[in-house]
Design a protein around this motif. Structure first.
Motif, mmCIF file in Angstrom:
data_model
loop_
_atom_site.group_PDB
_atom_site.id
_atom_site.type_symbol
_atom_site.label_atom_id
_atom_site.label_comp_id
_atom_site.label_asym_id
_atom_site.label_seq_id
_atom_site.Cartn_x
_atom_site.Cartn_y
_atom_site.Cartn_z
ATOM 1 N N ILE A 36 0.860 -1.185 0.000
ATOM 2 C CA ILE A 36 0.000 0.000 0.000
ATOM 3 C C ILE A 36 0.894 1.231 0.000
ATOM 4 N N THR A 37 0.524 2.230 -0.802
ATOM 5 C CA THR A 37 1.230 3.511 -0.783
ATOM 6 C C THR A 37 0.404 4.532 -0.018
ATOM 7 N N SER A 38 0.980 5.052 1.058
ATOM 8 C CA SER A 38 0.349 6.110 1.843
ATOM 9 C C SER A 38 0.537 7.446 1.139
ATOM 10 N N THR A 39 -0.550 8.176 0.985
ATOM 11 C CA THR A 39 -0.494 9.509 0.356
ATOM 12 C C THR A 39 -1.231 10.508 1.248
ATOM 13 N N LEU A 40 -0.871 10.518 2.505
ATOM 14 C CA LEU A 40 -1.591 11.346 3.479
ATOM 15 C C LEU A 40 -1.502 12.833 3.172
ATOM 16 N N ALA A 41 -0.422 13.262 2.529
ATOM 17 C CA ALA A 41 -0.266 14.695 2.255
ATOM 18 C C ALA A 41 -1.372 15.228 1.352
ATOM 19 N N VAL A 42 -1.753 14.454 0.338
ATOM 20 C CA VAL A 42 -2.826 14.932 -0.538
ATOM 21 C C VAL A 42 -4.187 14.723 0.116
ATOM 22 N N MET A 43 -4.339 13.658 0.893
ATOM 23 C CA MET A 43 -5.617 13.429 1.573
ATOM 24 C C MET A 43 -5.916 14.524 2.582
ATOM 25 N N GLU A 44 -4.869 15.031 3.219
ATOM 26 C CA GLU A 44 -5.040 16.071 4.225
ATOM 27 C C GLU A 44 -5.709 17.318 3.655
ATOM 28 N N THR A 45 -5.501 17.577 2.368
ATOM 29 C CA THR A 45 -6.036 18.804 1.776
ATOM 30 C C THR A 45 -7.560 18.805 1.708
ATOM 31 N N PHE A 46 -8.181 17.641 1.942
ATOM 32 C CA PHE A 46 -9.645 17.553 1.959
ATOM 33 C C PHE A 46 -10.184 17.473 3.388
ATOM 34 N N ALA A 47 -9.315 17.693 4.365
ATOM 35 C CA ALA A 47 -9.694 17.480 5.767
ATOM 36 C C ALA A 47 -9.796 18.783 6.545
ATOM 37 N N GLY A 48 -10.454 19.755 5.986
ATOM 38 C CA GLY A 48 -10.630 21.015 6.700
ATOM 39 C C GLY A 48 -9.443 21.937 6.517
ATOM 40 N N ASP A 49 -9.232 22.788 7.470
ATOM 41 C CA ASP A 49 -8.204 23.832 7.371
ATOM 42 C C ASP A 49 -6.827 23.248 7.691
ATOM 43 N N ARG A 50 -6.376 22.370 6.818
ATOM 44 C CA ARG A 50 -5.112 21.669 7.001
ATOM 45 C C ARG A 50 -4.349 21.668 5.688
ATOM 46 N N PRO A 51 -2.998 21.595 5.752
ATOM 47 C CA PRO A 51 -2.178 21.700 6.948
ATOM 48 C C PRO A 51 -2.149 23.127 7.485
ATOM 49 N N PRO A 52 -1.603 23.338 8.702
ATOM 50 C CA PRO A 52 -1.512 24.699 9.233
ATOM 51 C C PRO A 52 -0.762 25.609 8.268
ATOM 52 N N MET A 53 -1.183 26.851 8.179
ATOM 53 C CA MET A 53 -0.601 27.754 7.190
ATOM 54 C C MET A 53 0.900 27.963 7.394
ATOM 55 N N GLU A 54 1.387 27.865 8.640
ATOM 56 C CA GLU A 54 2.832 28.033 8.842
ATOM 57 C C GLU A 54 3.626 26.919 8.173
ATOM 58 N N ARG A 55 2.948 25.775 7.933
ATOM 59 C CA ARG A 55 3.613 24.677 7.243
ATOM 60 C C ARG A 55 3.597 24.903 5.729
#
Length: 482
Positions: free
Chosen positions: A306-325
């Motif tokens: 399995i390939t984890s792609t959490l970085a792109v999934m996070e963009t659909f999870a509300g106000d994430r990632p924090p803007m400082e990131r």
């Protein structure tokens, strides 16, 4: 004119047999910090990529692009003759990241109201940003311009432009109904077989199945890819994970969030719809339930990664990632691309379903690994933008830690696990004597705080140390354009 005359005189003054062309600096020179034939990285903390605890006060010897020794610096073993020694006290070295779901294209901004979704080839920005972020090997997770991708790989391998070692997938293996006008739609199993055979001959070293192909098309693609000794992964919708595993697929992208086999009334070879399936997973699917555990057991038993792609999934999870990131990545984007990303991001701020989906995926990935599954990582810099090569790969590590993995486990997932899947773990993926000197020098310790993976100072690929900041500056403001 005077400069041209001086140049001509200089050429005439060269010894016989040497040409002016031979005196030209390498096109990589502006991005190289260290290129000594023999190099010692001394007094450094080492996280070797195996999942082992960090080793303090270590020394890594490099010659001919390979690691020739890894030892405790306190042993005070004599340095190799003519070695350049770098005192890296306080720094941490991790293995070069192996991105297993990367792309060489990026969504184009300013789409008209009735326009087509298009993706532009990121031929200049993507290779440099991957390398700057610590990615020394990358598999593209599907290609829209396969000839361009292959030529980029050849140019990088020839030392003409900076970038990681690429595993280039062929064009997407997609069926009828695709959302992307840039993808060929397969007409049947014979077409799938023909496409695989052709692109294997052209130089593709892996393949990716996509949302709408049929089981017969996937079966033919898998058989022909395997006949060429190549592997095939999939971001599937029309076919569930267990069915794909039974057909012989090697790898599945994104994880539970795209598996449609649990959707009520799913018909063979039919995608029930992305939103409908995701809503079902959010509202009804129990990751701890027997159905998901049986699926995990089946994948592990058939050695499907399995390939984890959490970085792109996070963009659909509300106000994430924090803007400082986000600030550093935003600086690499064109004004138009950044504006479009931030506009869409603002509409996601109240999306509770995306947050639930992200956390269910994190739970699935933990349980998959606990069951013995091979989990890899890649940032998938597509979607509606914002996930930028290199930066997204670093964010993946942070999200794996948020998911419950330790920092050293996350680093292993993003390095050695990918090498094992590719059958290259004898040469890359961890820090050990005899392996390629693919290393990332960090200014702080990610085992203490995983966000320190963002503090990349230098990236070694085959023993050559690249200046991360110089690579980023060279393509600042171009992501979304080129």
């Amino acid at each position: 004119m005077q400069k041209m005359q001086c140049a001509a005189v200089l050429c005439l003054a060269l010894p016989l047999g040497l040409s002016c062309a031979a005196q030209k600096p390498s096109p990589l020179s502006p991005y190289i910090k260290e290129d000594a034939p023999v190099l010692v990285l001394d007094r450094v903390r080492v996280i070797d990529g195996t999942g082992a605890a960090p080793q303090e006060d270590m020394r890594i010897d490099i010659a001919g692009g390979k690691i020739t020794a890894v030892q405790n610096a306190k042993l005070r073993t004599a340095y190799p003759p003519n070695a350049k020694v770098l005192d890296l006290t306080g720094k941490t070295i991790i293995p070069g990241l192996i991105g297993m779901h990367e792309h060489l294209f990026y969504p184009l901004p300013d789409r008209p109201a009735d326009g087509l979704g298009l993706y532009g080839e990121a031929a200049d920005s993507a290779p440099r940003l991957y390398l700057a972020g610590g990615v020394t090997t990358a598999r593209t997770g599907g290609s829209l311009e396969p000839y361009t991708d292959l030529e980029l790989k050849r140019a990088i391998d020839a030392g003409k432009i900076p970038g990681p070692k690429f595993d280039i997938t062929g064009p997407y293996l997609e069926g009828k109904g695709t959302f992307a006008i840039q993808m060929h739609q397969l007409s049947g199993a014979d077409d799938a077989a023909r496409l695989v055979d052709y692109w294997a001959q052209e130089g593709a070293t892996s393949f990716k199945a996509y949302n709408y192909l049929t089981a017969d098309e996937l079966k033919a693609a898998i058989e022909h890819a395997h006949a060429h000794g190549l592997k095939i992964t999939g971001h599937l919708c029309s076919i569930g994970f267990r069915q794909a595993a039974a057909l012989g697929i090697d790898n599945l992208e994104h994880g539970l969030t795209v598996d449609t086999e649990f959707f009520p009334g799913k018909k063979p070879d039919e995608c029930p719809g992305f939103r409908a399936n995701m809503n079902y997973i959010v509202n009804n699917l129990d990751v701890d339930g027997p159905a998901v555990h049986e699926m995990i057991s089946d994948l592990v038993g058939r050695h499907v990664a399995i390939t984890s792609t959490l970085a792109v999934m996070e963009t659909f999870a509300g106000d994430r990632p924090p803007m400082e990131r986000e600030r550093a990545a935003l600086k690499t984007m064109t004004t138009e691309a950044a504006r479009e990303y931030l506009t869409v991001r603002s509409t996601m701020a109240e999306q509770k379903a995306g947050q639930i989906l992200l956390h269910k995926e994190m739970q699935f990935e933990r349980e998959f690994v606990a069951a013995g599954g091979l989990l890899m990582a890649g940032c998938d810099p597509t979607s509606y933008g914002g996930v930028v090569p290199g930066f997204g790969d670093q964010r993946n590590l942070e999200l794996l830690v948020e998911a419950g993995f330790t920092p050293v486990e996350a680093i292993r997932i993003a390095s050695l696990n990918g090498a094992k899947f590719m059958g290259k773990d004898g040469d890359i993926g961890s820090i050990a004597t005899g392996k390629a000197a693919d290393l990332v020098v960090l200014g702080a310790n990610p085992a203490e705080k995983i966000e320190n993976v963002e503090k990349v100072e230098m990236v070694f690929k085959d023993g050559v140390g690249y200046d991360s900041a110089a690579l980023i500056r060279s393509v600042s403001g171009t992501v979304g354009l080129r």
